[in-house]
Design an enzyme around this catalytic site. Sequence first.
Site, mmCIF file in Angstrom:
data_model
loop_
_atom_site.group_PDB
_atom_site.id
_atom_site.type_symbol
_atom_site.label_atom_id
_atom_site.label_comp_id
_atom_site.label_asym_id
_atom_site.label_seq_id
_atom_site.Cartn_x
_atom_site.Cartn_y
_atom_site.Cartn_z
ATOM 1 N N ASP A 80 -5.240 -0.195 11.252
ATOM 2 C CA ASP A 80 -4.591 -1.069 11.252
ATOM 3 C C ASP A 80 -3.334 -1.251 11.415
ATOM 4 O OD1 ASP A 80 -4.304 -3.131 9.728
ATOM 5 O OD2 ASP A 80 -5.498 -2.804 7.527
ATOM 6 N N LYS A 129 -0.447 -2.736 12.605
ATOM 7 C CA LYS A 129 0.270 -3.898 12.755
ATOM 8 C C LYS A 129 1.440 -3.861 12.984
ATOM 9 C CE LYS A 129 -1.946 -4.910 7.691
ATOM 10 N NZ LYS A 129 -2.380 -4.223 8.035
ATOM 11 N N ASP A 164 7.588 -5.422 16.315
ATOM 12 C CA ASP A 164 8.679 -4.363 17.344
ATOM 13 C C ASP A 164 8.561 -5.767 18.525
ATOM 14 O OD1 ASP A 164 10.803 -3.309 17.526
ATOM 15 O OD2 ASP A 164 10.559 -1.732 15.928
HETATM 16 P P1 5BU Z 1 -9.261 -3.850 0.081
HETATM 17 O O1 5BU Z 1 -8.806 -2.217 -1.016
HETATM 18 O O2 5BU Z 1 -10.604 -4.305 0.460
HETATM 19 O O3 5BU Z 1 -7.950 -4.626 -1.510
HETATM 20 O O4 5BU Z 1 -8.554 -3.108 1.140
HETATM 21 C C1 5BU Z 1 -8.240 -4.324 2.454
HETATM 22 C C2 5BU Z 1 -7.661 -3.255 3.883
HETATM 23 O O5 5BU Z 1 -7.647 -4.467 4.465
HETATM 24 C C3 5BU Z 1 -6.157 -3.042 2.864
HETATM 25 O O6 5BU Z 1 -6.549 -1.458 4.274
HETATM 26 C C4 5BU Z 1 -5.225 -4.025 3.906
HETATM 27 O O7 5BU Z 1 -4.052 -2.797 4.279
HETATM 28 C C5 5BU Z 1 -5.570 -4.282 4.345
HETATM 29 N N1 5BU Z 1 -4.967 -5.378 4.860
HETATM 30 C C6 5BU Z 1 -5.588 -7.058 3.445
HETATM 31 O O8 5BU Z 1 -5.642 -5.854 2.951
HETATM 32 N N2 5BU Z 1 -5.126 -8.031 3.736
HETATM 33 C C7 5BU Z 1 -4.373 -7.977 5.515
HETATM 34 O O9 5BU Z 1 -4.272 -9.652 5.557
HETATM 35 C C8 5BU Z 1 -4.334 -7.542 6.440
HETATM 36 C C9 5BU Z 1 -4.868 -6.535 6.339
HETATM 37 BR BR1 5BU Z 1 -3.949 -8.188 7.692
#
Ligand code: 5BU
Length: 273
Positions: A93, A95, A98
Site C-alpha cells: 500500500d 500510494k 510523484d
Molecule cells: P484499519 O486498521 O482497518 O483502519 O486499517 C486500514 C488500512 O487501510 C491502513 O493500512 C490504511 O493505511 C489503509 N487505507 C485506509 O484506511 N484508507 C484508504 O483510503 C486507503 C488505505 Br487508500
Amino acid sequence: MASKSTLSYSQRAKGHANPLVRKLFAIAEEKKTNVVLSADLTTTKELLAIADSLGPYIAVLKTHIDILSDFSEQTIQGLLDVAKRHNFLLFEDRKFVDIGNTVQKQYKGGALRIYEWADIVNASILAGEGIIQALDQVVNDSGDAERGILILAEMTSKGSLAVGEYTRASVEIARKYPKSVMGFVSTKELSSHSPNSAPEEDFVVFTTGVNISSKGDALGQQYQTPTTAMEGGSDFLIAGRGIYAAEDPVTAVRQYQKAGWEAYERRIARTSG
Ligand code: 5BU
C-alpha cells in the site's frame, strides 16, 4: 448492464485479459475468501507471524513495508515464502504520488525493492497521468513477473479530497492502461456508473475502511461493514485493526471471511437465481 459485480469471480476470471486478476479471482474462489488483511505490524517477526496464522483465510496480504523497524532481505524472503505457502497475493500500500521518473525509481529500486516482491501496488493520480504511464512501463517490462496497479480513486479518511472530478479522472486514466491497471482502491464500484464504460471492462474494486464493530477511529478513519461494502460493488475487503488487533485474530478473520463471502454470494445470486 456494464457492471461485472453480479458475476462470480470464476465467471469474471474466464473473460479477463489480465493474468494477475485471473490469479486473484482463482485464489478467492479456491479459498472462498475476499478478505485482504491489512497487516500493519511494525516488526518482521510480528508481520510474518500474523501472515502465517491468518494466511489460510485471506486472498491478499496488504503491507506498509516502510513501517517495519527491521526491514531486511529476511522480510522479503519471509513474505514470499508465506504467500506461496498459503496461496495469497502481496499488495504494498505504497500510494505512489510523484513525477513518473521518481516513481519508477521508488518502485523498481531503493531500499524496499517493492517491485521484486509485491504483486500489487497502488498510486494516486494527483500528479497526473504520467505516474500511471511510468508504473505501466515498469509492469510491461517485467518479463515473467505478473504485476498490477490499483489507482487510489477514493480514500476513507474524513475530509478526503479524493472525490468528484479526481475520482472520475481515476477511472478515465485506468481505462488507458488495461495491461497494468487492474482496478481501484475505492469505497464502492465506480466504473460502470461512469460514461465510456465498455461492456468488456472489468475493474477490481478493493475497499479499505472495513470493520464489523467500529464506525471509525480518533484520527478520521471512517468504516463500513463487509456487507455494505459488498453491496456497494466492492470485490475485496481490506481490514486491519478489526482483525489483527482483535483478541483472537483467527476468530476475527473467519468472521470477516464469512460476512464477506456471504454478501458476495447474495450479490451474485441476484442475477443467476
Ligand atoms: P484499519 O486498521 O482497518 O483502519 O486499517 C486500514 C488500512 O487501510 C491502513 O493500512 C490504511 O493505511 C489503509 N487505507 C485506509 O484506511 N484508507 C484508504 O483510503 C486507503 C488505505 Br487508500
